[in-house]
Design a protein around this motif. Structure first.
Motif, PDB file in Angstrom:
ATOM      1  N   LEU A  12      38.916  42.461  31.964  1.00  0.00           N
ATOM      2  CA  LEU A  12      39.754  43.457  32.311  1.00  0.00           C
ATOM      3  C   LEU A  12      39.051  44.012  33.138  1.00  0.00           C
ATOM      4  CD1 LEU A  12      42.065  44.449  29.798  1.00  0.00           C
ATOM      5  CD2 LEU A  12      42.944  42.793  31.709  1.00  0.00           C
ATOM      6  N   TRP A  13      37.904  44.137  32.976  1.00  0.00           N
ATOM      7  CA  TRP A  13      36.487  45.096  33.465  1.00  0.00           C
ATOM      8  C   TRP A  13      36.501  44.219  35.218  1.00  0.00           C
ATOM      9  CZ3 TRP A  13      35.387  49.872  34.649  1.00  0.00           C
ATOM     10  CH2 TRP A  13      34.436  50.482  35.313  1.00  0.00           C
ATOM     11  N   GLU A  14      36.234  43.011  34.392  1.00  0.00           N
ATOM     12  CA  GLU A  14      35.559  41.910  35.785  1.00  0.00           C
ATOM     13  C   GLU A  14      36.435  41.563  36.708  1.00  0.00           C
ATOM     14  OE1 GLU A  14      33.679  37.429  35.808  1.00  0.00           O
ATOM     15  OE2 GLU A  14      34.067  38.750  34.107  1.00  0.00           O
ATOM     16  N   LEU A  15      37.941  41.447  36.350  1.00  0.00           N
ATOM     17  CA  LEU A  15      39.264  41.308  37.365  1.00  0.00           C
ATOM     18  C   LEU A  15      39.811  42.315  38.330  1.00  0.00           C
ATOM     19  CD1 LEU A  15      41.090  38.368  35.260  1.00  0.00           C
ATOM     20  CD2 LEU A  15      39.193  38.296  37.076  1.00  0.00           C
ATOM     21  N   TRP A  16      39.913  43.368  37.519  1.00  0.00           N
ATOM     22  CA  TRP A  16      41.105  45.205  38.349  1.00  0.00           C
ATOM     23  C   TRP A  16      40.576  44.784  39.880  1.00  0.00           C
ATOM     24  CZ3 TRP A  16      38.844  48.691  40.620  1.00  0.00           C
ATOM     25  CH2 TRP A  16      37.757  49.165  40.714  1.00  0.00           C
ATOM     26  N   LEU A  17      39.167  44.961  39.523  1.00  0.00           N
ATOM     27  CA  LEU A  17      38.767  45.251  41.736  1.00  0.00           C
ATOM     28  C   LEU A  17      39.306  44.146  42.326  1.00  0.00           C
ATOM     29  CD1 LEU A  17      37.832  46.483  43.979  1.00  0.00           C
ATOM     30  CD2 LEU A  17      35.148  45.672  43.008  1.00  0.00           C
ATOM     31  N   LEU A  20      43.054  43.990  42.848  1.00  0.00           N
ATOM     32  CA  LEU A  20      43.344  44.977  43.312  1.00  0.00           C
ATOM     33  C   LEU A  20      43.060  45.266  45.345  1.00  0.00           C
ATOM     34  CD1 LEU A  20      44.494  47.967  43.712  1.00  0.00           C
ATOM     35  CD2 LEU A  20      41.451  48.361  43.849  1.00  0.00           C
ATOM     36  N   LEU A  21      42.040  43.795  45.194  1.00  0.00           N
ATOM     37  CA  LEU A  21      41.930  44.239  47.050  1.00  0.00           C
ATOM     38  C   LEU A  21      42.630  42.736  46.925  1.00  0.00           C
ATOM     39  CD1 LEU A  21      38.276  43.654  46.743  1.00  0.00           C
ATOM     40  CD2 LEU A  21      39.548  45.187  47.606  1.00  0.00           C
ATOM     41  N   VAL A  22      42.793  41.807  46.431  1.00  0.00           N
ATOM     42  CA  VAL A  22      44.667  40.701  47.036  1.00  0.00           C
ATOM     43  C   VAL A  22      45.898  41.658  47.323  1.00  0.00           C
ATOM     44  CG1 VAL A  22      46.014  38.869  45.839  1.00  0.00           C
ATOM     45  CG2 VAL A  22      42.749  38.713  45.447  1.00  0.00           C
ATOM     46  N   ALA A  23      46.061  41.973  46.272  1.00  0.00           N
ATOM     47  CA  ALA A  23      47.562  43.174  46.359  1.00  0.00           C
ATOM     48  C   ALA A  23      47.073  44.100  47.201  1.00  0.00           C
ATOM     49  CB  ALA A  23      47.804  44.249  44.926  1.00  0.00           C
ATOM     50  N   ILE A  24      45.905  44.683  47.581  1.00  0.00           N
ATOM     51  CA  ILE A  24      45.870  45.327  48.979  1.00  0.00           C
ATOM     52  C   ILE A  24      46.105  44.300  50.275  1.00  0.00           C
ATOM     53  CG2 ILE A  24      44.133  46.473  50.491  1.00  0.00           C
ATOM     54  CD1 ILE A  24      43.079  47.805  48.027  1.00  0.00           C
ATOM     55  N   TRP A  25      45.711  43.260  50.073  1.00  0.00           N
ATOM     56  CA  TRP A  25      45.663  42.338  51.720  1.00  0.00           C
ATOM     57  C   TRP A  25      46.490  41.229  51.286  1.00  0.00           C
ATOM     58  CZ3 TRP A  25      42.571  36.942  51.376  1.00  0.00           C
ATOM     59  CH2 TRP A  25      42.660  36.139  52.219  1.00  0.00           C
TER      60      TRP A  25
END
Length: 262
Positions: A12-17, A20-25
């Motif tokens: 989870l710590w490796e994937l959260w960023l 998040l960036l894909v969601a923003i994109w």
């Protein structure tokens, strides 16, 4: 139970960023009419159509084969030559200027020479990958051999161990962490060299696909190629980390034991 929870937290710590960036994109590009930056939804639809599963067979698999062969040659050449130069001081001093000169020469600058010598086919692509990936492994191997503790060298000399036994049981295990560090750097460089060589070589491979899509003004397909390349690089890095973890488990265990002892 604690181990599984620890793994979940790590994932989870490796994937959260990235998530998040894909969601923003995704949401930022939803209504985009820009030719160069199409909506991520369109890119992902095209991504599924291109890369599952025909693109994997026709574009990614040839690239992976060239990368594996070139990187494998670099590992063998870098470790063997690094061991030789690390053990034989006078030979290292004699060839060090040449090694530093070739190391400082960008692989892209040597690409035209490789094209003249090997053509535009697979040999050139494998050759340029092997050439640029050899130097990090070679130099790290030399440093790893030189970093072997003098006490171990003295013990080997007092027991009159053969050179082959010294390399196998003393030098290689102690140099292994630095060899893997050089190989990790070389892997990243190999991916770059693979893409560049495919962009100037014969058709086939993910690098050629990205360039061909750009030339055809198919920006959606171009973006899918870039995403596929990023995923490939991530998976290769994770695979290398897995191999490194298995190969150096003894070293990490010994380091943890020494730290705990302090």
């Amino acid at each position: 139970m604690s181990t599984s929870m620890s793994m979940v937290r790590r994932v989870l710590w490796e994937l959260w960023l990235p998530v998040l960036l894909v969601a923003i994109w995704w949401f930022a590009s939803a209504n985009s009419t820009n030719f160069y930056f199409p909506p991520l939804a369109d890119i992902m639809d095209e991504f599924v159509d291109i890369w599952f599963f025909e693109g994997i067979r026709t574009e990614i698999w040839p690239s992976v084969q060239r990368l594996a062969l070139g990187f494998g040659i670099a590992v063998v050449a870098g470790v063997v030559l690094g061991m030789l130069l690390g053990v034989v001081d006078w030979l290292d001093n004699a060839v060090r200027p040449i090694v530093e000169f070739l190391r400082a020469t960008p692989g892209v600058a040597i690409l035209p020479v490789m094209v003249l010598l090997l053509g535009l086919g697979t040999s050139m692509k494998v050759g340029i990958i092997a050439l640029v990936a050899t130097w990090p492994i070679l130099l790290n191997t030399i440093d790893g051999v030189r970093s072997v503790e003098p006490v171990l060298r003295q013990v080997a000399a007092s027991h009159r161990l053969k050179l082959s036994h010294r390399i196998r049981f003393i030098i290689l295990p102690n140099a292994a962490p630095q060899i893997f560090a050089g190989a990790r750097t070389a892997l990243a460089i190999s991916v770059v060299a693979m893409v560049i060589s495919e962009m100037v070589g014969t058709p086939g491979g993910i690098g050629y696909f990205i360039l061909d899509a750009q030339r055809s003004f198919n920006t959606v397909a171009m973006w899918t190629g870039i995403i596929a390349l990023g995923i490939l690089g991530y998976l290769l890095n994770k695979l290398f980390a897995l191999v490194e973890g298995r190969a150096l488990s003894w070293h990490r265990g010994m380091t943890a034991h020494n730290n705990g002892g302090k």
